[in-house]
Scaffold this active site. Structure first.
Site, PDB file in Angstrom:
ATOM      1  N   LYS A 158      18.078  33.258 -25.250  1.00 56.44           N
ATOM      2  CA  LYS A 158      17.480  33.335 -26.588  1.00 56.44           C
ATOM      3  C   LYS A 158      15.961  33.143 -26.537  1.00 56.44           C
ATOM      4  CE  LYS A 158      20.032  29.964 -28.327  1.00 56.44           C
ATOM      5  NZ  LYS A 158      20.944  29.558 -27.247  1.00 56.44           N
ATOM      6  N   ARG A 179      27.582  20.582 -23.538  1.00 53.22           N
ATOM      7  CA  ARG A 179      26.867  21.451 -24.482  1.00 53.22           C
ATOM      8  C   ARG A 179      27.681  22.707 -24.782  1.00 53.22           C
ATOM      9  NH1 ARG A 179      21.857  21.683 -20.925  1.00 53.22           N
ATOM     10  NH2 ARG A 179      21.056  23.366 -22.197  1.00 53.22           N
ATOM     11  N   ARG A 186      18.043  27.084 -13.932  1.00 55.08           N
ATOM     12  CA  ARG A 186      16.894  26.727 -14.766  1.00 55.08           C
ATOM     13  C   ARG A 186      16.516  25.257 -14.561  1.00 55.08           C
ATOM     14  NH1 ARG A 186      17.468  27.800 -21.205  1.00 55.08           N
ATOM     15  NH2 ARG A 186      18.355  25.712 -21.335  1.00 55.08           N
ATOM     16  N   ARG A 238      23.151  25.623 -35.968  1.00 57.63           N
ATOM     17  CA  ARG A 238      24.158  25.326 -34.954  1.00 57.63           C
ATOM     18  C   ARG A 238      25.419  24.706 -35.549  1.00 57.63           C
ATOM     19  NH1 ARG A 238      20.311  24.704 -30.191  1.00 57.63           N
ATOM     20  NH2 ARG A 238      21.656  24.418 -28.405  1.00 57.63           N
ATOM     21  N   ARG A 243      13.867  20.130 -17.461  1.00 61.83           N
ATOM     22  CA  ARG A 243      14.747  19.686 -18.541  1.00 61.83           C
ATOM     23  C   ARG A 243      15.907  18.895 -17.956  1.00 61.83           C
ATOM     24  NH1 ARG A 243      16.072  24.186 -23.018  1.00 61.83           N
ATOM     25  NH2 ARG A 243      17.832  22.762 -23.225  1.00 61.83           N
TER      26      ARG A 243
HETATM   27  P1  ADP Z   1      20.031  25.187 -25.198  1.00 61.36           P
HETATM   28  O1  ADP Z   1      20.254  26.315 -26.146  1.00 61.36           O
HETATM   29  O2  ADP Z   1      19.801  25.635 -23.791  1.00 61.36           O
HETATM   30  O3  ADP Z   1      21.062  24.097 -25.290  1.00 61.36           O
HETATM   31  P2  ADP Z   1      17.940  24.120 -26.910  1.00 61.36           P
HETATM   32  O4  ADP Z   1      16.533  23.931 -26.489  1.00 61.36           O
HETATM   33  O5  ADP Z   1      18.220  25.102 -27.986  1.00 61.36           O
HETATM   34  O6  ADP Z   1      18.669  24.498 -25.566  1.00 61.36           O
HETATM   35  O7  ADP Z   1      18.574  22.725 -27.356  1.00 61.36           O
HETATM   36  C1  ADP Z   1      18.504  21.586 -26.545  1.00 61.36           C
HETATM   37  C2  ADP Z   1      19.177  20.409 -27.266  1.00 61.36           C
HETATM   38  O8  ADP Z   1      18.457  20.112 -28.469  1.00 61.36           O
HETATM   39  C3  ADP Z   1      20.619  20.638 -27.726  1.00 61.36           C
HETATM   40  O9  ADP Z   1      21.559  20.375 -26.709  1.00 61.36           O
HETATM   41  C4  ADP Z   1      20.704  19.633 -28.898  1.00 61.36           C
HETATM   42  O10 ADP Z   1      20.897  18.308 -28.422  1.00 61.36           O
HETATM   43  C5  ADP Z   1      19.323  19.700 -29.517  1.00 61.36           C
HETATM   44  N1  ADP Z   1      19.283  20.715 -30.607  1.00 61.36           N
HETATM   45  C6  ADP Z   1      18.576  21.882 -30.587  1.00 61.36           C
HETATM   46  N2  ADP Z   1      18.780  22.563 -31.728  1.00 61.36           N
HETATM   47  C7  ADP Z   1      19.641  21.832 -32.480  1.00 61.36           C
HETATM   48  C8  ADP Z   1      20.251  21.992 -33.756  1.00 61.36           C
HETATM   49  N3  ADP Z   1      20.037  23.090 -34.500  1.00 61.36           N
HETATM   50  N4  ADP Z   1      21.080  21.018 -34.212  1.00 61.36           N
HETATM   51  C9  ADP Z   1      21.311  19.921 -33.498  1.00 61.36           C
HETATM   52  N5  ADP Z   1      20.782  19.692 -32.280  1.00 61.36           N
HETATM   53  C10 ADP Z   1      19.957  20.632 -31.772  1.00 61.36           C
END
Ligand code: ADP
Length: 191
Positions: free
Chosen positions: A14, A146, A128, A89, A134
Site C-alpha cells: 500500500k 497482525r 522489510r 481498519r 520497524r
Molecule cells: P502494516 O500495514 O504493515 O501493518 P501500518 O504502518 O499500516 O503497517 O500499521 C502499523 C501498526 O499501526 C498497526 O499494526 C497498528 O498497530 C497501527 N495502526 C495503523 N493504522 C491503524 C488503524 N487504522 N487503526 C488502528 N491501528 C492502526
C-alpha cells in the site's frame, strides 16, 4: 474530489503504491501507521500510547485513531482528494470516515484492495524488517498476530464498502509497475 482507500493486508504494498498514486493524481496521502510512527519519533503521549499496541501487533483503539485521522483531514481540506492507507481498519473507523466525508460534502470514491496471499506477506514483512527499522516487522509472532487482526477486524471493511458497490480488487502480486498500471486502470474507470 477523488477520495480513495488503499486496502490490503500488512505488507501488500500500500505504501509503495500510494507514493506513486500521489504523484499521478495529486492526492494527499494519509497513512495512519506513518502518523503513529511520527508521534512515536517525537515521544508524544499519543505516540507512547500507540506504541504499546503496535509492538504487540494489535490495533490502536478506535477513539485514538479516529481522532488523529480527523485532525489530519480537517487540517487539509484544500486538496484534490485523499488517499487513505491503513485506514479504515475496523467497521467503526469506516463509519467515522463516511461521517467525516459527509461533513465535508464529500464521499469515498472507491476502496481498492491489493490481493496478496498470506505466505507472500509473511516473507515480504520479514524481508522489510531487515532494513526498515520497524520492530513490528522483525518478529514472526507479531506479524502473524497482525495478519490475524487483519482477517478478523479489517476484512469486514471490504464488505462494508462492497454494499455500496465501491470495493474493487487488484492483483497485488507482480512488479511495482504492473500493479501501479492495474491500479490506475481501475481508478481512471471511476473518475
Ligand atoms: P502494516 O500495514 O504493515 O501493518 P501500518 O504502518 O499500516 O503497517 O500499521 C502499523 C501498526 O499501526 C498497526 O499494526 C497498528 O498497530 C497501527 N495502526 C495503523 N493504522 C491503524 C488503524 N487504522 N487503526 C488502528 N491501528 C492502526
Amino acid at each position: 474530489m477523488l477520495n480513495l482507500i488503499l486496502f490490503g493486508p500488512p505488507g501488500s504494498g500500500k505504501g509503495t503504491q500510494a507514493a506513486r498514486l500521489v504523484e499521478r493524481y495529486g492526492l494527499l496521502h494519509i497513512s495512519t501507521g506513518d502518523l503513529f510512527r511520527y508521534e512515536i519519533g517525537n515521544n508524544t503521549p499519543l505516540g507512547l500510547e500507540a506504541k504499546s499496541y503496535m509492538d504487540k501487533g494489535q490495533l490502536v483503539p478506535d477513539s485514538v485513531t479516529i481522532g488523529m485521522l480527523k485532525n489530519k483531514v480537517l487540517a487539509n481540506t484544500e486538496v484534490n482528494g485523499f488517499i487513505f492507507d491503513g485506514f479504515p481498519r475496523t467497521i467503526a473507523q469506516s463509519e467515522a470516515l463516511d461521517a467525516l466525508m459527509t461533513e465535508l460534502d464529500q464521499s469515498i470514491t472507491a476502496l481498492i484492495a491489493l490481493d496478496v496471499s498470506e505466505e507472500e506477506i509473511v516473507d515480504r514483512l520479514l524481508e522489510r524488517g531487515k532494513t526498515s527499522g520497524r520492530t513490528d516487522d522483525n518478529d514472526e509472532a507479531v506479524i502473524r498476530k497482525r495478519i490475524g487482526v487483519y482477517k478478523g477486524e479489517t476484512t469486514p471493511v471490504y464488505d462494508y464498502y462492497a454494499q455500496f458497490d465501491k470495493s474493487i480488487r487488484v492483483d497485488g502480486i507482480g512488479s511495482i509497475d504492473e500493479i501501479f498500471t492495474a491500479l490506475c486502470l481501475e481508478i481512471d474507470r471511476h473518475l
